[in-house]
Scaffold this motif. Structure first.
Motif, PDB file in Angstrom:
ATOM      1  N   HIS A  39       1.447  -0.987  -0.179  1.00  0.00           N
ATOM      2  CA  HIS A  39       0.105  -0.285  -0.047  1.00  0.00           C
ATOM      3  C   HIS A  39       0.758   1.374  -0.015  1.00  0.00           C
ATOM      4  CE1 HIS A  39      -3.412  -3.154   2.002  1.00  0.00           C
ATOM      5  NE2 HIS A  39      -3.352  -2.895   0.592  1.00  0.00           N
ATOM      6  N   GLU A  42       1.661   4.041   3.089  1.00  0.00           N
ATOM      7  CA  GLU A  42       2.586   3.193   4.477  1.00  0.00           C
ATOM      8  C   GLU A  42       3.725   2.616   4.138  1.00  0.00           C
ATOM      9  OE1 GLU A  42       0.299  -0.573   4.641  1.00  0.00           O
ATOM     10  OE2 GLU A  42      -1.776   0.164   4.486  1.00  0.00           O
ATOM     11  N   ARG A  87      -2.276   4.945  -1.638  1.00  0.00           N
ATOM     12  CA  ARG A  87      -2.510   4.176  -1.299  1.00  0.00           C
ATOM     13  C   ARG A  87      -2.172   2.479  -2.206  1.00  0.00           C
ATOM     14  NH1 ARG A  87      -3.793   2.156   3.446  1.00  0.00           N
ATOM     15  NH2 ARG A  87      -5.298  -0.351   3.303  1.00  0.00           N
ATOM     16  N   HIS A 130       2.594  -4.255   7.169  1.00  0.00           N
ATOM     17  CA  HIS A 130       1.648  -2.593   6.980  1.00  0.00           C
ATOM     18  C   HIS A 130       1.671  -2.207   8.017  1.00  0.00           C
ATOM     19  CE1 HIS A 130      -0.410  -4.700   3.366  1.00  0.00           C
ATOM     20  NE2 HIS A 130      -0.162  -5.929   4.087  1.00  0.00           N
ATOM     21  N   SER A 132      -0.971   0.112   8.895  1.00  0.00           N
ATOM     22  CA  SER A 132      -2.799   0.468   8.840  1.00  0.00           C
ATOM     23  C   SER A 132      -3.079   1.528   7.745  1.00  0.00           C
ATOM     24  CB  SER A 132      -2.426   1.455  10.459  1.00  0.00           C
ATOM     25  OG  SER A 132      -3.443   1.490   9.927  1.00  0.00           O
TER      26      SER A 132
HETATM   27 ZN   LIG Z   1      -1.861  -1.300   3.962  1.00  0.00          ZN
END
Ligand SMILES: [Zn+2]
Length: 318
Positions: A39, A42, A87, A130, A132
């Motif tokens: 993502h 992140e 993202r 990850h 969040s």
């Molecule tokens: Zn993530």
């Protein structure tokens, strides 16, 4: 240490998209991998990869025999997203972690997913980091599908994290890299920690110690190697003792409780206020005696927005 390109595709104009990994090779011991940046908003995992590379480089200078296996770092799987603060995978507006296992003759997200799967084939342990999102702050935790609990739980217990959250199979997304790898018998743990678009150095150092501990137990690192101490032992949560707190009104959230603290039933976590006048629109209170492990980070909220998750203390496994 060497850097390798494991996937390349021509961009529409003239550049090339290259996705790289950094590889530390020792002997014929186990092969482990750290994934991050799937993502693009992140960043915690990118810093963790830097810290791991720095630790391994320094260790190998004084102890060339300290690495018995192979460590692969994949800091940026969604390179386009990271470069454009997005993202999802730009242009396709697709969540790359919903494109697995992918296929090699599909559109870009599917091709990239297939290339990542091929690159990780045969690995002995993969950890997918990850952070969040920009809305919620998380304590360092690992999330495990109960379908793979027997293999993953003993590993997760030794990763120096604060929480292990077991998800029942029905709530698990099957198109993630973790589910796809676990389904192919490549053990993959999902770590969530910190908050999107930020770095929390103490969390990265905490997980670094946990990964080194696991790698040493697996035989990736030499048994006599000195590594940082493990100081955290996780609680185990499941879907029966995690409570979700949602906003009763829209407005601006002003927290009063600290993240990762004990709460009493009814205790105030914060208020939702108006930015238009002096009104306090609603309060956020804990429904149980528990531990605050997820807390709203981004202040503006809609009615129904997730504000916090509290793990009830009663019935918690250690
Ligand atoms: Zn993530």
């Amino acid at each position: 240490m060497k850097t390798e390109t494991f996937y390349t595709i021509d961009m529409p104009y003239c550049e090339q998209l290259e996705v790289r990994r950094t590889v530390f090779s020792g002997g014929n011991g186990p092969r482990v991998a750290v994934l991050s940046g799937i993502h693009g908003d992140e960043l915690e995992g990118l810093y963790l990869c830097h810290c791991l590379a720095a630790w391994l480089e320094k260790m190998l200078q004084s102890n060339p025999q300290g690495l018995l296996g192979t460590v692969e770092l994949y800091p940026a799987l969604n390179t386009l997203g990271l470069d454009t603060l997005t993202r999802s995978l730009p242009v396709y507006d697709t969540d790359l972690n919903r494109a697995f296992p992918g296929y090699s003759n599909g559109p870009l997200p599917k091709r990239l997913a297939a290339a990542i799967m091929a690159a990780l084939e045969g690995a002995d342990l993969v950890v997918d980091i990850h952070a969040s999102n920009i809305y919620l702050r998380e304590i360092p935790q690992v999330r495990i599908n109960q379908e793979f609990e027997n293999i993953l739980l003993p590993i997760a217990r030794n990763m120096n994290l604060n929480l292990i959250w077991l998800h029942c199979a029905a709530t698990v997304l099957e198109t993630t890299v973790a589910h796809s790898l676990n389904s192919c018998n490549v053990p993959c743990l999902v770590v969530e920690m910190g908050v999107g678009m930020r770095i929390t150095p103490e969390y990265c150092e905490q997980l670094l110690a946990g990964l080194l501990n696991i790698w040493k137990k697996m035989g990736v690192l030499a048994p006599d190697l000195s590594i940082p101490d493990i100081s955290h032992h996780p609680y185990i949560a499941d879907d029966s003792n995690v409570h979700y707190l949602n906003a009763q009104t829209s407005g601006m959230f002003i927290p009063t409780a600290s993240h990762w603290t004990n709460l009493s039933q009814g205790e105030l976590l914060g208020t939702i206020v108006s930015s238009f006048n002096c009104a306090v629109l609603s309060e956020v209170r804990s429904p149980v005696d528990g531990i605050l492990f997820t807390l709203r980070e981004y202040p503006l909220v809609y009615e129904g927005s997730l504000m916090a998750r509290v793990m009830a203390r009663r019935g918690v496994r250690l």
